[in-house]
Design a protein around this motif. Structure first.
Motif, PDB file in Angstrom:
ATOM      1  N   ILE A   4      32.791 -12.542   9.828  1.00  0.00           N
ATOM      2  CA  ILE A   4      33.275 -13.000  11.127  1.00  0.00           C
ATOM      3  C   ILE A   4      34.305 -11.986  11.618  1.00  0.00           C
ATOM      4  N   ASP A   5      34.333 -11.761  12.901  1.00  0.00           N
ATOM      5  CA  ASP A   5      35.348 -10.915  13.516  1.00  0.00           C
ATOM      6  C   ASP A   5      36.620 -11.726  13.728  1.00  0.00           C
ATOM      7  N   LEU A   6      37.766 -11.070  13.605  1.00  0.00           N
ATOM      8  CA  LEU A   6      39.058 -11.687  13.891  1.00  0.00           C
ATOM      9  C   LEU A   6      39.735 -10.833  14.950  1.00  0.00           C
ATOM     10  N   ARG A 160      25.322  -6.574  26.060  1.00  0.00           N
ATOM     11  CA  ARG A 160      25.473  -7.289  24.799  1.00  0.00           C
ATOM     12  C   ARG A 160      26.579  -8.325  24.970  1.00  0.00           C
ATOM     13  N   VAL A 161      26.331  -9.525  24.498  1.00  0.00           N
ATOM     14  CA  VAL A 161      27.305 -10.613  24.656  1.00  0.00           C
ATOM     15  C   VAL A 161      27.619 -11.208  23.298  1.00  0.00           C
ATOM     16  N   PHE A 162      28.917 -11.346  23.023  1.00  0.00           N
ATOM     17  CA  PHE A 162      29.379 -11.982  21.798  1.00  0.00           C
ATOM     18  C   PHE A 162      30.277 -13.150  22.174  1.00  0.00           C
ATOM     19  N   ARG A 163      30.209 -14.193  21.360  1.00  0.00           N
ATOM     20  CA  ARG A 163      30.960 -15.411  21.661  1.00  0.00           C
ATOM     21  C   ARG A 163      32.124 -15.569  20.697  1.00  0.00           C
ATOM     22  N   GLU A 164      33.189 -16.222  21.202  1.00  0.00           N
ATOM     23  CA  GLU A 164      34.347 -16.401  20.342  1.00  0.00           C
ATOM     24  C   GLU A 164      34.828 -17.843  20.312  1.00  0.00           C
ATOM     25  N   ALA A 165      35.514 -18.148  19.221  1.00  0.00           N
ATOM     26  CA  ALA A 165      36.208 -19.418  19.049  1.00  0.00           C
ATOM     27  C   ALA A 165      37.699 -19.114  18.995  1.00  0.00           C
ATOM     28  N   ASP A 219      30.863 -15.412  17.129  1.00  0.00           N
ATOM     29  CA  ASP A 219      30.865 -14.127  16.441  1.00  0.00           C
ATOM     30  C   ASP A 219      32.272 -13.658  16.112  1.00  0.00           C
ATOM     31  N   SER A 220      33.265 -14.254  16.774  1.00  0.00           N
ATOM     32  CA  SER A 220      34.645 -13.800  16.623  1.00  0.00           C
ATOM     33  C   SER A 220      35.590 -14.986  16.740  1.00  0.00           C
ATOM     34  N   VAL A 221      36.724 -14.902  16.050  1.00  0.00           N
ATOM     35  CA  VAL A 221      37.766 -15.930  16.143  1.00  0.00           C
ATOM     36  C   VAL A 221      39.039 -15.257  16.648  1.00  0.00           C
ATOM     37  N   CYS A 222      39.649 -15.850  17.667  1.00  0.00           N
ATOM     38  CA  CYS A 222      40.864 -15.292  18.262  1.00  0.00           C
ATOM     39  C   CYS A 222      42.106 -16.003  17.737  1.00  0.00           C
ATOM     40  N   VAL A 223      43.084 -15.210  17.307  1.00  0.00           N
ATOM     41  CA  VAL A 223      44.434 -15.701  17.021  1.00  0.00           C
ATOM     42  C   VAL A 223      45.351 -15.027  18.024  1.00  0.00           C
TER      43      VAL A 223
END
Length: 268
Positions: A4-6, A160-165, A219-223
């Protein structure tokens, strides 16, 4: 190994005003959303942040926003689509120039604040942002919410599209972010944040603010870098992910294909 991306927002200091600890965060995250001067940041700060990111092997993204420096980009600006397209082109171009001077490259675009939330549902401004990205560099990816209007339009345009939480933000029952004006919108408890992230990544779900279960694969989690204790929170989250056998790596390190994840609501 699952991965997972951070990501985190960076370069948001301005002149003598300092926000966040970018240097420390860059030792934790895999992608950096660099402010481009419209909601925060200035040229010198952008240059420093890009240089730090490049030296840490962190992927660089353009964190574009409405022209709202006083409001930190969290206020909706009802500008024409043509003006918004020009504003986004300007911001991406500025960061790409700084990246080139640093021997680095911008890989993706992540809208900020009010613009991010608006284009998740507003086709008019979403089209303007997509047009800006495609005109500057169609190889740039877009980082956005699952099932957003801008994500759909970007994919239709061949991006290209990536989704984040979001690790530290509360969700509405329909999978959008709770307004920062409402109580409980920002989550600061590290233990709670860590358990949420593990659940998002391993189970693809998160509990909405009303108790409903939202299915949310990303695809990614944001802090957020401006959250209290952001570095400590990001560090604990990364350690928990790795302890669970989940590698932290940039979403752009894969095969480059668009993500097909979505958000659906299941009644708890």
């Amino acid at each position: 190994m699952a991965g997972i991306d951070l990501n985190s927002d960076m370069g948001e200091s301005f002149g003598r005003w300092t926000l966040g600890d970018d240097t420390a965060l860059l030792g934790v995250v895999s992608s950096a959303n660099v402010a481009c001067g419209f909601h925060a940041g200035d040229p010198a700060g952008m240059f420093r942040t890009v240089g730090y990111a490049a030296s840490h092997g962190v992927t660089i993204g353009a964190h574009v926003a409405y022209r709202d420096l006083a409001g930190f980009g969290r206020r909706y600006v009802d500008e024409t689509p043509a003006d918004l397209t020009a504003d986004v082109i300007y911001q991406i171009g500025a960061l790409e120039g700084i990246a080139a001077a640093s021997g680095a490259r911008v890989r993706y675009v992540k809208p900020h604040g009010a613009l991010y939330n608006r284009i998740a549902v507003d086709e008019r401004h979403a089209k303007a942002v997509v047009e800006a990205i495609t005109e500057v560099d169609p190889s740039l990816a877009l980082l956005t919410l699952p099932d957003s209007v801008v994500g759909r339009l970007a994919e239709d345009a061949g991006l290209r599209v990536f989704r984040e939480a979001f690790a530290d933000r509360a969700y509405t029952p329909d999978g959008h972010l709770v307004s920062r004006r409402k109580p409980g919108a920002v989550i600061t408890d590290t233990t709670h944040v860590t358990s949420r992230v593990l659940r998002m990544v391993e189970d693809g779900t998160v509990t909405a603010i009303d108790g409903n279960i939202v299915r949310l694969h990303a695809d990614s989690v944001c802090v957020h870098g401006d959250s209290p204790g952001a570095v400590a929170m990001a560090t604990v989250v990364r350690k928990a992910l790795e302890h669970a056998g989940i590698a932290v790596r940039s979403f752009s390190a894969g095969d480059g294909s668009s993500s097909s994840v979505s958000t659906k609501v299941a009644k708890s």
